[in-house]
Structures are given as C-alpha cells and as structure tokens.
Design a protein around this motif. Structure first.
Motif, PDB file in Angstrom:
ATOM      1  N   THR A 104       0.830  -1.207   0.000  1.00  0.00           N
ATOM      2  CA  THR A 104       0.000   0.000   0.000  1.00  0.00           C
ATOM      3  C   THR A 104       0.861   1.252   0.000  1.00  0.00           C
ATOM      4  O   THR A 104       0.574   2.224  -0.721  1.00  0.00           O
ATOM      5  N   SER A 163      -4.339 -10.396  -6.614  1.00  0.00           N
ATOM      6  CA  SER A 163      -5.602  -9.870  -6.095  1.00  0.00           C
ATOM      7  C   SER A 163      -5.361  -8.826  -5.010  1.00  0.00           C
ATOM      8  O   SER A 163      -6.155  -7.890  -4.845  1.00  0.00           O
ATOM      9  N   GLY A 164      -4.250  -8.977  -4.267  1.00  0.00           N
ATOM     10  CA  GLY A 164      -3.911  -7.993  -3.244  1.00  0.00           C
ATOM     11  C   GLY A 164      -3.629  -6.635  -3.856  1.00  0.00           C
ATOM     12  O   GLY A 164      -4.048  -5.599  -3.327  1.00  0.00           O
ATOM     13  N   LEU A 193      -4.818  -5.572  -6.691  1.00  0.00           N
ATOM     14  CA  LEU A 193      -6.090  -5.062  -7.189  1.00  0.00           C
ATOM     15  C   LEU A 193      -6.878  -4.389  -6.073  1.00  0.00           C
ATOM     16  O   LEU A 193      -7.418  -3.289  -6.253  1.00  0.00           O
ATOM     17  N   VAL A 194      -6.928  -5.029  -4.905  1.00  0.00           N
ATOM     18  CA  VAL A 194      -7.648  -4.453  -3.764  1.00  0.00           C
ATOM     19  C   VAL A 194      -7.009  -3.140  -3.326  1.00  0.00           C
ATOM     20  O   VAL A 194      -7.704  -2.145  -3.079  1.00  0.00           O
ATOM     21  N   LEU A 248      -7.877  -0.384  -5.800  1.00  0.00           N
ATOM     22  CA  LEU A 248      -9.255   0.071  -5.643  1.00  0.00           C
ATOM     23  C   LEU A 248      -9.394   0.997  -4.447  1.00  0.00           C
ATOM     24  O   LEU A 248     -10.075   2.024  -4.512  1.00  0.00           O
ATOM     25  N   ILE A 249      -8.733   0.632  -3.347  1.00  0.00           N
ATOM     26  CA  ILE A 249      -8.800   1.469  -2.150  1.00  0.00           C
ATOM     27  C   ILE A 249      -8.153   2.830  -2.402  1.00  0.00           C
ATOM     28  O   ILE A 249      -8.700   3.881  -2.041  1.00  0.00           O
ATOM     29  N   SER A 277     -19.586  -5.220 -12.340  1.00  0.00           N
ATOM     30  CA  SER A 277     -18.493  -5.795 -11.551  1.00  0.00           C
ATOM     31  C   SER A 277     -18.358  -7.293 -11.812  1.00  0.00           C
ATOM     32  O   SER A 277     -17.240  -7.816 -11.929  1.00  0.00           O
TER      33      SER A 277
END
Length: 231
Positions: free
Chosen positions: A5, A84-85, A87-88, A91-92, A221
């Motif tokens: 992040t 996928s991490g 991607l999340v 998005l955040i 989605s």
C-alpha cells in the motif's frame, strides 16, 4: 500488504493523471462557481460527478491495464503478495483519490464560494458510494478487456465524454433533447449526478436512480471479474 500500500501510494502521488483528476473539477468549480448564487444545487453535484468519473474511467483502468501489460501482475503471482492484493490496494487508493478530490471540492465550495451543502450527510454518503461503485465497475471492465494501458486510456476517454454529455455534465439537462435527457438518467453517471442533485435540493433521491446505480455496480463488476486477465 502495508508495504504494498505504501509503495502504491507513492506511485499514485507521482502520477500526473492523479493531479489532473483533482485540478480539472476544481477549475470548473472555481470558474463557474464565482458567477452563481450560494443556494445553487447544480454546480457542486456536477463537479463531484465529474471528479468520480475521471478517476473511474481514466485513472483506474489505465493503471490496472498498464500493470498487466508490464507483467507486474504475472510476477506477483510468484510471490507471497497475490495479484488480487494489488487489485484491492489499487481500488482502495483510487477510492481515496476520489474522496480527497470531492472533499477538496466541498471545502472550497463551502468556504470560498459559500455554496449550499446538504443537511442529510448520511443520504449524500450513500448516493456517493453507490455512484462511485457503479463508475468504478465500468473502470474495472475497461481494465479487464483493454490490451494495454494506452488502450484503456483511449477507451476510458471515449466512454467518458458521451457519458458526461448524457449525464448533463457538459450541457444543462433542460437544454438537451428530451430523448437524450431521458436516456442519460439510466446511465451510471447520469443517475449519479441526478441523485446528488436531488440530495442537494433537500429531497430524497429517487429509488429508481439508486436502483440504477446499484444494478450497474453489481452487474458490471461481475462482468469485469469474469473477463479480467492477470497476464
């Protein structure tokens, strides 16, 4: 996940596109806001919708498609950090970018321009989240099918301007042909703008508009998840 992040946040702050998604709606607000009254219920919802639309149709799909093009998602699959991490996290961060932009618009409108701010903050938040979810779903679908970052950028721009017109962001709805204005209410951006405007006018947003946004968020989605390619 925390380190990922932090890295992605640094990259986002260095991205020129992120700056433009903040400056463009702010410029529109200041230029046109200086000539309207404090009781106006149109301009601020319009600029909020513009801000979310820019993040969703330009910034989000371009970033994700470019990551796939560069093989970043494929390389991550061989590390403890799953694709996928990423991607999340993206998005955040894109949601945070939209929130920061809209927060800045509200601050400038409320303090400098003396613009009207709705009393029903909870209702406004629900409309904002539904509209953002619907628009982000469109951005994810673009990222899913675009071959590369440049293609995602092009598709996003090509979609943004017709959607912005139909939504009444480029021309007042009452000056548009009736059939186009009616069609615009059933687009995600049009439903978002109209629902925000109703909140600003002090009335409950139409359940139909809320349903339109929720339907786009869910259906698109699912389509994006179905067609998304990690490499």
């Amino acid at each position: 996940m925390t380190k990922l992040t932090t890295v992605e946040l640094k990259l986002l702050t260095r991205e020129p596109g992120a700056v433009f998604t903040i400056l463009i709606p702010l410029f529109i607000l200041i230029v046109f806001g200086s000539s309207i009254g404090p009781g106006d219920t149109v301009l601020l919802p319009m600029t909020l919708a513009i801000a979310v639309g820019l993040v969703a149709l330009y910034q989000l799909p371009t970033t994700l498609a470019a990551y796939r093009e560069r093989g970043i998602l494929r390389r991550l699959s061989a590390t403890p950090v799953r694709p996928s991490g990423l991607l999340v996290v993206q998005l955040i961060l894109q949601l945070v970018l939209a929130l920061v932009t809209c927060g800045l618009l509200l601050a400038v409108a409320g303090t400098v321009l003396g613009a009207h701010v709705p009393a029903e903050i909870g209702t406004a938040a629900v409309v904002f989240l539904l509209g953002t979810a619907a628009m982000f779903a469109i951005g994810l679908l673009i990222a899913a099918v675009a071959a590369n970052g440049r293609a995602a950028n092009g598709v996003g721009v090509l979609l943004y301007f017709p959607m912005a017109y139909l939504a009444g962001l480029m021309q007042p709805v009452d000056q548009m042909p009736v059939i186009l204005a009616n069609v615009g209410e059933y687009t995600p951006l049009g439903a978002f703008r109209q629902a925000l405007q109703e909140v600003w006018a002090g009335v409950s947003p139409s359940p139909l508009l809320l349903g339109v946004m929720a339907a786009y968020a869910v259906i698109v989605s699912l389509a994006a998840a179905r067609f998304f390619r990690w490499e």
